[in-house]
Scaffold this motif. Structure first.
Motif, short mmCIF file in Angstrom:
data_model
loop_
_atom_site.label_atom_id
_atom_site.label_comp_id
_atom_site.label_asym_id
_atom_site.label_seq_id
_atom_site.Cartn_x
_atom_site.Cartn_y
_atom_site.Cartn_z
N PHE A 53 -12.25 31.86 -15.61
CA PHE A 53 -11.90 30.85 -16.61
C PHE A 53 -10.38 30.80 -16.72
O PHE A 53 -9.74 31.79 -17.11
N GLY A 54 -9.78 29.66 -16.40
CA GLY A 54 -8.33 29.54 -16.43
C GLY A 54 -7.68 30.22 -15.25
O GLY A 54 -6.84 31.11 -15.37
N ALA A 55 -8.05 29.79 -14.04
CA ALA A 55 -7.66 30.50 -12.81
C ALA A 55 -6.24 30.22 -12.35
O ALA A 55 -5.72 30.93 -11.50
N ASN A 56 -5.60 29.17 -12.88
CA ASN A 56 -4.27 28.76 -12.45
C ASN A 56 -4.27 28.59 -10.93
O ASN A 56 -5.15 27.92 -10.39
N ILE A 57 -3.32 29.18 -10.20
CA ILE A 57 -3.26 28.97 -8.75
C ILE A 57 -4.03 30.01 -7.96
O ILE A 57 -4.01 30.01 -6.73
N ILE A 78 -7.30 23.69 -15.91
CA ILE A 78 -7.03 22.43 -16.59
C ILE A 78 -5.82 21.70 -16.03
O ILE A 78 -5.73 20.48 -16.11
N ASN A 79 -4.88 22.44 -15.43
CA ASN A 79 -3.66 21.82 -14.92
C ASN A 79 -3.91 21.27 -13.51
O ASN A 79 -4.34 22.01 -12.62
N GLU A 97 -11.86 21.21 -12.19
CA GLU A 97 -10.60 20.80 -12.79
C GLU A 97 -10.87 20.12 -14.14
O GLU A 97 -11.48 19.05 -14.19
N GLY A 98 -10.45 20.77 -15.19
CA GLY A 98 -10.68 20.22 -16.52
C GLY A 98 -10.68 21.31 -17.57
O GLY A 98 -10.36 22.47 -17.30
N ILE A 114 -11.74 36.50 -17.25
CA ILE A 114 -10.71 35.75 -17.97
C ILE A 114 -9.54 36.68 -18.22
O ILE A 114 -9.71 37.82 -18.64
N LYS A 115 -8.34 36.21 -17.92
CA LYS A 115 -7.15 37.06 -17.98
C LYS A 115 -5.98 36.25 -18.52
O LYS A 115 -5.48 35.34 -17.86
#
Length: 208
Positions: A53-57, A78-79, A97-98, A114-115
């Protein structure tokens, strides 16, 4: 442009989220993450699937892949810029993505990760995210966040209402009685070899 339900979502989907990408990509971070996850996941045995959750790159997922080469990796981001880079690492079909709040899937994974993301979720939305963690995993949840025994809000890079510290793992276990704590630890930002940003981690196991 997608409309978001909270200012925190707009914050990470926009320019600040874009800037975050450049601050969190280095060989040193990958090495620290590899050390971090080898300790945090030492009680799990083999992992064959992971959802972040919220993996970024994908810096966390890259380390997971080094530890578990056979694992299928998935990420929620999300980005849009970060999601595009993430797709190059784990495959576009594995990227949602979202907003985390809009994610849903019937396919459970061995490990939900999640981190450094729960600290940015507005408190009134936490139960939604906790529940999505629980329903997404068939075995383990790894929570890696700033810890505080009672909820507090602190300034984040000059912004208010963007960082919240509390006992996320304790709240998740209180919400779901068939989660149990099997390991936990802390990594200091001044660690001489593999620093992390004062992260406390909690490994939870889901009983069937």
């Amino acid at each position: 442009m997608e409309r978001y339900s909270t200012p925190q979502e707009e914050f990470w989907a926009g320019d600040f989220g874009n800037q975050y990408i450049g601050r969190n990509e280095s060989a040193e971070l990958l090495a620290s993450n590899l050390s971090f996850f080898s300790k945090a996941l030492s009680q799990t045995g083999k992992i064959f699937s992971c959802l972040e959750f919220g993996a970024n790159i994908g810096m966390n997922l890259k380390a997971i892949k080094l530890l578990y080469p056979e694992a299928t990796l998935k990420g929620i981001e999300i980005n849009s810029i970060a999601a595009h880079i993430l797709a190059q690492t784990i495959g576009a079909e594995n990227v949602f993505e979202g907003s985390i709040y809009n994610y849903s899937s019937d396919n459970q994974v061995d490990l939900v990760l999640i981190k450094g993301v729960l600290i940015h979720i507005p408190p009134e939305k936490l139960d939604i995210v906790y529940d999505k963690h629980f329903t997404s995993t068939k075995k383990y949840i790894l929570i890696c966040e700033y810890y505080n025994p009672s909820p507090v809000t602190i300034s984040y890079r000059g912004h208010t209402d963007r960082l919240f510290k509390r006992d996320f793992a304790g709240e998740m276990m209180s919400m779901h009685n068939n989660l149990r704590l099997i390991d936990y630890g802390f990594v200091y930002k001044r660690d001489i070899a593999f620093p992390q940003d004062d992260i406390t981690w909690f490994l939870l196991e889901k009983s069937m």
